[in-house]
Design a protein around this motif. Structure first.
Motif, PDB file in Angstrom:
ATOM      1  N   THR A 166       1.433  -1.748   0.095  1.00 44.10           N
ATOM      2  CA  THR A 166      -0.093   0.061  -0.276  1.00 44.10           C
ATOM      3  C   THR A 166       1.000   1.261   0.045  1.00 44.10           C
ATOM      4  O   THR A 166       0.093   2.301   0.117  1.00 44.10           O
ATOM      5  CB  THR A 166      -0.836   0.082   1.290  1.00 44.10           C
ATOM      6  N   PRO A 204      -3.155  -4.705  10.122  1.00 44.40           N
ATOM      7  CA  PRO A 204      -3.345  -3.553   9.928  1.00 44.40           C
ATOM      8  C   PRO A 204      -2.863  -2.415  10.619  1.00 44.40           C
ATOM      9  O   PRO A 204      -3.644  -2.329  11.365  1.00 44.40           O
ATOM     10  CB  PRO A 204      -5.109  -3.626   9.652  1.00 44.40           C
ATOM     11  N   ASN A 205      -3.130  -1.256   9.597  1.00 50.49           N
ATOM     12  CA  ASN A 205      -2.292   0.117   9.966  1.00 50.49           C
ATOM     13  C   ASN A 205      -3.031   0.942   9.171  1.00 50.49           C
ATOM     14  O   ASN A 205      -2.940   0.970   7.691  1.00 50.49           O
ATOM     15  CB  ASN A 205      -0.766   0.072  10.413  1.00 50.49           C
ATOM     16  N   TYR A 206      -3.089   2.382  10.049  1.00 51.26           N
ATOM     17  CA  TYR A 206      -3.158   3.692   8.514  1.00 51.26           C
ATOM     18  C   TYR A 206      -2.645   4.531   8.932  1.00 51.26           C
ATOM     19  O   TYR A 206      -2.240   5.569   8.002  1.00 51.26           O
ATOM     20  CB  TYR A 206      -4.670   3.723   9.215  1.00 51.26           C
ATOM     21  N   LEU A 207      -1.738   4.530   9.867  1.00 50.13           N
ATOM     22  CA  LEU A 207      -0.662   5.158  10.090  1.00 50.13           C
ATOM     23  C   LEU A 207       1.033   4.696  10.355  1.00 50.13           C
ATOM     24  O   LEU A 207       1.076   3.834  10.796  1.00 50.13           O
ATOM     25  CB  LEU A 207      -0.907   6.363  11.694  1.00 50.13           C
ATOM     26  N   HIS A 210       4.628   2.133  11.981  1.00 51.83           N
ATOM     27  CA  HIS A 210       3.655   1.294  12.814  1.00 51.83           C
ATOM     28  C   HIS A 210       4.715  -0.062  13.724  1.00 51.83           C
ATOM     29  O   HIS A 210       5.434  -0.394  12.229  1.00 51.83           O
ATOM     30  CB  HIS A 210       2.157   0.750  12.392  1.00 51.83           C
TER      31      HIS A 210
END
Length: 244
Positions: A166, A204-207, A210
């Motif tokens: 991603t 799962p990570n969004y920032l 991590h």
């Protein structure tokens, strides 16, 4: 037959409303005569209507498949790929979970000491491991590299840099960034997992950055962002690890 079909479809709202009452009707049909009449209506009218709707839908799908073979093949391929990816994706893991055995034998694209190859993580099993999710364009990630560089030389904690799919980073970009920042211990001791999907689906990570902290028993003891990834926290972990 056409007239019958039209009659069924014209009465569809009333007929289908009885479908949702069917379980309730069955339970009451033995005690109430009016309910028995509704049940008979359902069997006589609603079920044939439902059957005709399903058959019409099947015929419509068949016509589309017949008239557009290329689009159909493309659609089927996408469905197969989606199912395959869903089956291969890892289970989401949380703090306190123990890593499954497949975690250590799953093959990854790994860049280490100037070479890219496929390897599993079995060599790290039984060690204290920190997964560092990062990207070449992430300034906060790069600010943590000096700390990783200084700690990685001690050998008590094993770091794995994880560059997920991603991020949009290509291997050439990763190589260039590591050459630019020039942390010799990091380059010598820390592998980079690139084009990753498996670990991202597990964590799962969004920032970014991590971090996933894994103890020698393969248990996840922490999942943190950059603010808790400090020299003091690493020293504490290292000291506890050395006492064992």
């Amino acid at each position: 037959m056409v007239n019958d079909n039209n009659r069924f479809f014209d009465n569809a709202p009333a007929l289908f409303s009885s479908i949702f009452e069917f379980p309730h009707l069955i339970s009451e049909s033995t005690t109430k005569p009016t309910t028995m009449k509704k049940t008979i209506f359902f069997i006589d009218k609603a079920l044939p209507c439902l059957f005709l709707w399903v058959m019409k839908l099947i015929c419509l799908v068949a016509e589309v498949l017949k008239s557009r073979p290329k689009q159909t093949l493309t659609f089927m391929f996408c469905i197969i790929v989606f199912i395959s990816n869903a089956q291969q994706s890892a289970k989401k893991l949380s703090v306190g979970d123990k890593l499954p055995a497949e975690f250590w034998v799953k093959k990854h694209q790994i860049y280490f000491q100037g070479k890219a190859k496929q390897e599993d993580l079995s060599q790290f099993k039984g060690r204290f491991v920190i997964l560092d999710f990062w990207a070449t364009w992430c300034g906060s990630c790069l600010k943590k590299f000096p700390l990783i560089d200084s700690v990685s030389v001690e050998g008590g904690i094993k770091f794995l840099l994880v560059n997920s799919i991603t991020t949009g980073d290509k291997l050439d970009q990763i190589k260039s960034k590591l050459d630019t920042v020039r942390y010799p211990n990091l380059q010598k001791n820390v592998p980079v997992i690139f084009d990753d999907e498996f670990l991202l689906s597990s964590f799962p990570n969004y920032l970014l950055p991590h971090y996933v902290w894994i103890d020698p028993s393969s248990r996840i003891i922490a999942i943190t962002e950059g603010d808790l990834f400090t020299k003091d926290s690493l020293r504490t972990i290292s000291e506890k690890n050395n006492k064992k």
